[in-house]
Each structure stands twice: as C-alpha cells, then as structure tokens.
Design a protein around this motif. Structure first.
Motif, PDB file in Angstrom:
ATOM      1  N   LEU A   3       0.855  -1.182   0.000  1.00  0.00           N
ATOM      2  CA  LEU A   3       0.000   0.000   0.000  1.00  0.00           C
ATOM      3  C   LEU A   3       0.889   1.229   0.000  1.00  0.00           C
ATOM      4  O   LEU A   3       1.819   1.325   0.800  1.00  0.00           O
ATOM      5  CB  LEU A   3      -0.906   0.009   1.234  1.00  0.00           C
ATOM      6  CG  LEU A   3      -1.926   1.149   1.316  1.00  0.00           C
ATOM      7  CD1 LEU A   3      -3.036   0.962   0.279  1.00  0.00           C
ATOM      8  CD2 LEU A   3      -2.534   1.234   2.717  1.00  0.00           C
ATOM      9  N   ASP A   4       0.602   2.157  -0.894  1.00  0.00           N
ATOM     10  CA  ASP A   4       1.460   3.336  -1.039  1.00  0.00           C
ATOM     11  C   ASP A   4       0.596   4.586  -1.138  1.00  0.00           C
ATOM     12  O   ASP A   4      -0.226   4.707  -2.050  1.00  0.00           O
ATOM     13  CB  ASP A   4       2.322   3.189  -2.299  1.00  0.00           C
ATOM     14  CG  ASP A   4       3.567   4.050  -2.257  1.00  0.00           C
ATOM     15  OD1 ASP A   4       3.863   4.614  -1.186  1.00  0.00           O
ATOM     16  OD2 ASP A   4       4.257   4.154  -3.286  1.00  0.00           O
ATOM     17  N   LEU A   5       0.761   5.483  -0.168  1.00  0.00           N
ATOM     18  CA  LEU A   5       0.071   6.774  -0.188  1.00  0.00           C
ATOM     19  C   LEU A   5       1.088   7.856  -0.513  1.00  0.00           C
ATOM     20  O   LEU A   5       2.138   7.935   0.130  1.00  0.00           O
ATOM     21  CB  LEU A   5      -0.573   7.086   1.172  1.00  0.00           C
ATOM     22  CG  LEU A   5      -1.874   6.373   1.544  1.00  0.00           C
ATOM     23  CD1 LEU A   5      -1.646   4.899   1.798  1.00  0.00           C
ATOM     24  CD2 LEU A   5      -2.515   7.040   2.755  1.00  0.00           C
ATOM     25  N   LYS A   6       0.768   8.688  -1.502  1.00  0.00           N
ATOM     26  CA  LYS A   6       1.672   9.755  -1.903  1.00  0.00           C
ATOM     27  C   LYS A   6       0.925  11.081  -1.933  1.00  0.00           C
ATOM     28  O   LYS A   6      -0.029  11.250  -2.698  1.00  0.00           O
ATOM     29  CB  LYS A   6       2.280   9.467  -3.279  1.00  0.00           C
ATOM     30  CG  LYS A   6       3.200   8.250  -3.300  1.00  0.00           C
ATOM     31  CD  LYS A   6       3.799   8.010  -4.677  1.00  0.00           C
ATOM     32  CE  LYS A   6       4.753   6.821  -4.668  1.00  0.00           C
ATOM     33  NZ  LYS A   6       5.269   6.513  -6.033  1.00  0.00           N
ATOM     34  N   ASN A   7       1.343  11.992  -1.050  1.00  0.00           N
ATOM     35  CA  ASN A   7       0.788  13.357  -0.997  1.00  0.00           C
ATOM     36  C   ASN A   7      -0.738  13.336  -0.924  1.00  0.00           C
ATOM     37  O   ASN A   7      -1.428  14.044  -1.662  1.00  0.00           O
ATOM     38  CB  ASN A   7       1.247  14.164  -2.216  1.00  0.00           C
ATOM     39  CG  ASN A   7       2.749  14.289  -2.273  1.00  0.00           C
ATOM     40  OD1 ASN A   7       3.410  14.531  -1.264  1.00  0.00           O
ATOM     41  ND2 ASN A   7       3.321  14.101  -3.463  1.00  0.00           N
ATOM     42  N   VAL A   8      -1.257  12.534  -0.010  1.00  0.00           N
ATOM     43  CA  VAL A   8      -2.705  12.370   0.106  1.00  0.00           C
ATOM     44  C   VAL A   8      -3.290  13.428   1.038  1.00  0.00           C
ATOM     45  O   VAL A   8      -2.855  13.587   2.181  1.00  0.00           O
ATOM     46  CB  VAL A   8      -3.053  10.956   0.626  1.00  0.00           C
ATOM     47  CG1 VAL A   8      -4.547  10.857   0.945  1.00  0.00           C
ATOM     48  CG2 VAL A   8      -2.663   9.913  -0.414  1.00  0.00           C
ATOM     49  N   SER A   9      -4.272  14.140   0.527  1.00  0.00           N
ATOM     50  CA  SER A   9      -5.080  15.050   1.334  1.00  0.00           C
ATOM     51  C   SER A   9      -6.521  14.570   1.268  1.00  0.00           C
ATOM     52  O   SER A   9      -6.945  13.999   0.259  1.00  0.00           O
ATOM     53  CB  SER A   9      -4.978  16.490   0.816  1.00  0.00           C
ATOM     54  OG  SER A   9      -3.652  16.972   0.946  1.00  0.00           O
ATOM     55  N   SER A  10      -7.277  14.792   2.342  1.00  0.00           N
ATOM     56  CA  SER A  10      -8.634  14.263   2.394  1.00  0.00           C
ATOM     57  C   SER A  10      -9.551  15.266   3.068  1.00  0.00           C
ATOM     58  O   SER A  10      -9.138  15.992   3.978  1.00  0.00           O
ATOM     59  CB  SER A  10      -8.632  12.929   3.147  1.00  0.00           C
ATOM     60  OG  SER A  10      -9.859  12.249   2.983  1.00  0.00           O
ATOM     61  N   ILE A  23       2.854   7.621   2.979  1.00  0.00           N
ATOM     62  CA  ILE A  23       3.162   6.443   3.790  1.00  0.00           C
ATOM     63  C   ILE A  23       3.321   5.240   2.872  1.00  0.00           C
ATOM     64  O   ILE A  23       2.507   5.039   1.962  1.00  0.00           O
ATOM     65  CB  ILE A  23       2.031   6.139   4.811  1.00  0.00           C
ATOM     66  CG1 ILE A  23       1.773   7.310   5.746  1.00  0.00           C
ATOM     67  CG2 ILE A  23       2.353   4.882   5.617  1.00  0.00           C
ATOM     68  CD1 ILE A  23       0.522   7.136   6.600  1.00  0.00           C
ATOM     69  N   GLY A  24       4.338   4.437   3.114  1.00  0.00           N
ATOM     70  CA  GLY A  24       4.497   3.175   2.415  1.00  0.00           C
ATOM     71  C   GLY A  24       4.328   2.021   3.393  1.00  0.00           C
ATOM     72  O   GLY A  24       4.910   2.039   4.481  1.00  0.00           O
ATOM     73  N   VAL A  25       3.526   1.036   3.011  1.00  0.00           N
ATOM     74  CA  VAL A  25       3.249  -0.112   3.883  1.00  0.00           C
ATOM     75  C   VAL A  25       3.721  -1.384   3.187  1.00  0.00           C
ATOM     76  O   VAL A  25       3.091  -1.837   2.225  1.00  0.00           O
ATOM     77  CB  VAL A  25       1.744  -0.208   4.211  1.00  0.00           C
ATOM     78  CG1 VAL A  25       1.475  -1.395   5.129  1.00  0.00           C
ATOM     79  CG2 VAL A  25       1.249   1.092   4.842  1.00  0.00           C
ATOM     80  N   PRO A  26       4.825  -1.990   3.654  1.00  0.00           N
ATOM     81  CA  PRO A  26       5.316  -3.215   3.023  1.00  0.00           C
ATOM     82  C   PRO A  26       4.355  -4.383   3.248  1.00  0.00           C
ATOM     83  O   PRO A  26       3.664  -4.455   4.267  1.00  0.00           O
ATOM     84  CB  PRO A  26       6.660  -3.477   3.732  1.00  0.00           C
ATOM     85  CG  PRO A  26       7.036  -2.173   4.366  1.00  0.00           C
ATOM     86  CD  PRO A  26       5.742  -1.507   4.707  1.00  0.00           C
ATOM     87  N   LYS A  27       4.323  -5.296   2.298  1.00  0.00           N
ATOM     88  CA  LYS A  27       3.488  -6.493   2.397  1.00  0.00           C
ATOM     89  C   LYS A  27       3.892  -7.305   3.626  1.00  0.00           C
ATOM     90  O   LYS A  27       5.067  -7.508   3.898  1.00  0.00           O
ATOM     91  CB  LYS A  27       3.642  -7.351   1.143  1.00  0.00           C
ATOM     92  CG  LYS A  27       2.735  -8.579   1.093  1.00  0.00           C
ATOM     93  CD  LYS A  27       2.915  -9.304  -0.207  1.00  0.00           C
ATOM     94  CE  LYS A  27       2.036 -10.556  -0.270  1.00  0.00           C
ATOM     95  NZ  LYS A  27       0.605 -10.234  -0.223  1.00  0.00           N
ATOM     96  N   GLY A  28       2.896  -7.729   4.401  1.00  0.00           N
ATOM     97  CA  GLY A  28       3.143  -8.560   5.567  1.00  0.00           C
ATOM     98  C   GLY A  28       3.552  -7.815   6.824  1.00  0.00           C
ATOM     99  O   GLY A  28       3.827  -8.432   7.851  1.00  0.00           O
ATOM    100  N   SER A  29       3.549  -6.492   6.762  1.00  0.00           N
ATOM    101  CA  SER A  29       3.979  -5.707   7.926  1.00  0.00           C
ATOM    102  C   SER A  29       2.772  -5.277   8.764  1.00  0.00           C
ATOM    103  O   SER A  29       1.626  -5.415   8.353  1.00  0.00           O
ATOM    104  CB  SER A  29       4.754  -4.463   7.477  1.00  0.00           C
ATOM    105  OG  SER A  29       3.896  -3.561   6.791  1.00  0.00           O
ATOM    106  N   CYS A  30       3.061  -4.757   9.947  1.00  0.00           N
ATOM    107  CA  CYS A  30       2.042  -4.151  10.800  1.00  0.00           C
ATOM    108  C   CYS A  30       2.474  -2.722  11.105  1.00  0.00           C
ATOM    109  O   CYS A  30       3.524  -2.500  11.716  1.00  0.00           O
ATOM    110  CB  CYS A  30       1.875  -4.931  12.097  1.00  0.00           C
ATOM    111  SG  CYS A  30       0.701  -4.173  13.263  1.00  0.00           S
ATOM    112  N   VAL A  31       1.686  -1.763  10.667  1.00  0.00           N
ATOM    113  CA  VAL A  31       1.975  -0.346  10.874  1.00  0.00           C
ATOM    114  C   VAL A  31       0.972   0.211  11.875  1.00  0.00           C
ATOM    115  O   VAL A  31      -0.243   0.093  11.687  1.00  0.00           O
ATOM    116  CB  VAL A  31       1.892   0.442   9.552  1.00  0.00           C
ATOM    117  CG1 VAL A  31       2.136   1.928   9.807  1.00  0.00           C
ATOM    118  CG2 VAL A  31       2.881  -0.090   8.538  1.00  0.00           C
TER     119      VAL A  31
END
Length: 232
Positions: A3-10, A23-31
């Motif tokens: 999962l990769d979020l780049k310059n996300v505004s909401s 934010i970058g979330v590697p496969k199999g990780s817990c963030v």
C-alpha cells in the motif's frame, strides 16, 4: 510496497482533515498509526477505504490506483475494514454479521470462511445469537471475523482495543499477531495504547493536525517521542 500513499489530502465537505500524507506499507507488515484524539487517524483509514468526501493525491494497492475506486471495489481488491466502535448490527445474528463480509469478497460465496470460526470458538458456538447481546470484546471478535470474510490481504483496524477489558485486549492482540505473522495479512491499526503498538507493530506513524510528524521502525517509538506527541 503493498500500500502506497503519496501526498494524500482528504476532506469532509470543504474541510481539509489530512494534509499531504505519504506512507508506504510493506506487504506482511504491521503499521501502527498513533497520535492524540482528533489528529486524523480515523480519517486516514477511512480515506484508504474511500469513505471521505474528497481525496487528492495517490493511493495504490499492489500497484493498482485506488483513488477512483468505490469502497466496495476496494474491498474486492482485498481491503478489510474494522471501524471504530465496531458497527456490528445488533439485531442480526452472529452468522448474519459474518456473512455480510462475504458480500465484499472476490470469492463470490456466502459461506463463512473456516478461519473466522477457528479463530473465535465463541462465535462458532453462538452463530444464532443476536450480536447485540455480545460483550464489547465478543463484538470486536465478530468485527474481525466479518472483515476476514472479505478474504483481505490488508486489514485496517481503527482503535481495535478501545473500550475492551484488559484480558480481552491481550487475546485480541494475540489474534492480530497471528493474522499478521503467521497468515501474512498486512495490518494498519490506529492505537492509543502504546504497549499494544510496541507489541504488534513493525513500524509506526505519528500524526498531529492531519500530518505525519514522525515515523520509523517500532524500536524508534521511544518514551520521548510518545511524550512529545501524545501527552495532553
């Protein structure tokens, strides 16, 4: 990155909540996403799920862009979501609540996956019980089982230990650790309990005022970092 979020505004309406989140979330990780109340943690997971009014920037899952996808389409791509407060349907039975999760599964079956019942023997024994009669901890187990029925590759959990007695917090923590480390399901969880974050997390993201103000390996989540960003 899975999962990769780049310059996300909401935004909710015209009100901006998240500001240029990357934010970058590697496969199999817990963030673990941390921060005081009201800093944007819930909005972050809702944004990933497509539940805010407007999103800017890029959100990709395993290389597929999500920002144009509806919430149900994101679920079918393998995102399970356990909202704050669990949002169990109290008048539905345990079985009916879990089956709701299968509607978002790409498997196109309403059969309850065996893992949902293996993990939580109480649910197996009480499939016909009305969900509103369950304790808070049992409802959280049900919420996790419902999300697992989606057959997710990533689970978003918003305050999974909130309002739950300590012995059940430990039990849920062990379940999440098993899902992450043994089954390889990637986890993103917002948390207030630093002890839980340190036990489960591989890395952390600290938020304040809709921004990421600190992040890194979970070993870098020192008491000083916690005091600086989470002490009221």
């Amino acid at each position: 990155m899975l999962l990769d979020l780049k310059n996300v505004s909401s935004y909710y309406g015209e009100t901006q909540i998240l500001r240029n989140i990357s934010i970058g979330v590697p496969k199999g990780s817990c963030v673990c996403v941390l921060g005081r109340n009201g800093v944007g943690k819930t909005t972050l997971v809702r944004t990933i799920m497509g539940l805010t009014d407007k999103t800017e920037g890029s959100i990709s899952l395993d290389g597929s862009e999500l920002t144009t996808q509806r919430t149900d389409e994101r679920a079918k791509l393998g995102i399970g979501y356990i909202p704050q407060g669990r949002q169990i349907l109290g008048k539905f039975t345990v079985r009916e609540n879990i089956v709701l999760g299968t509607f978002a599964s790409k498997q196109e079956t309403d059969a309850i996956p065996e893992i949902c019942l293996e993990l939580f023997p109480y649910l197996r024994e009480n499939l016909g019980r009305r969900a509103g009669l369950l304790s808070g901890g049992q409802q959280q187990q049900l919420a996790i089982a419902r999300a697992l029925a989606v057959d997710p590759q990533i689970l978003l959990l918003d305050e999974p230990t909130e309002g739950i007695q300590p012995n059940i917090v430990a039990e849920i923590g062990e379940t999440l650790q098993m899902l992450n480390k043994k089954l390889g399901i990637t986890l993103i969880l917002t948390e207030q309990h630093i002890k839980v974050a340190r036990k489960l997390g591989d890395s952390f993201v600290m938020m304040d005022n809709g921004r990421v103000v600190d992040s890194g390996d979970i070993s870098a989540l020192t008491d000083e970092v916690v005091e600086r960003h989470m002490t009221v």
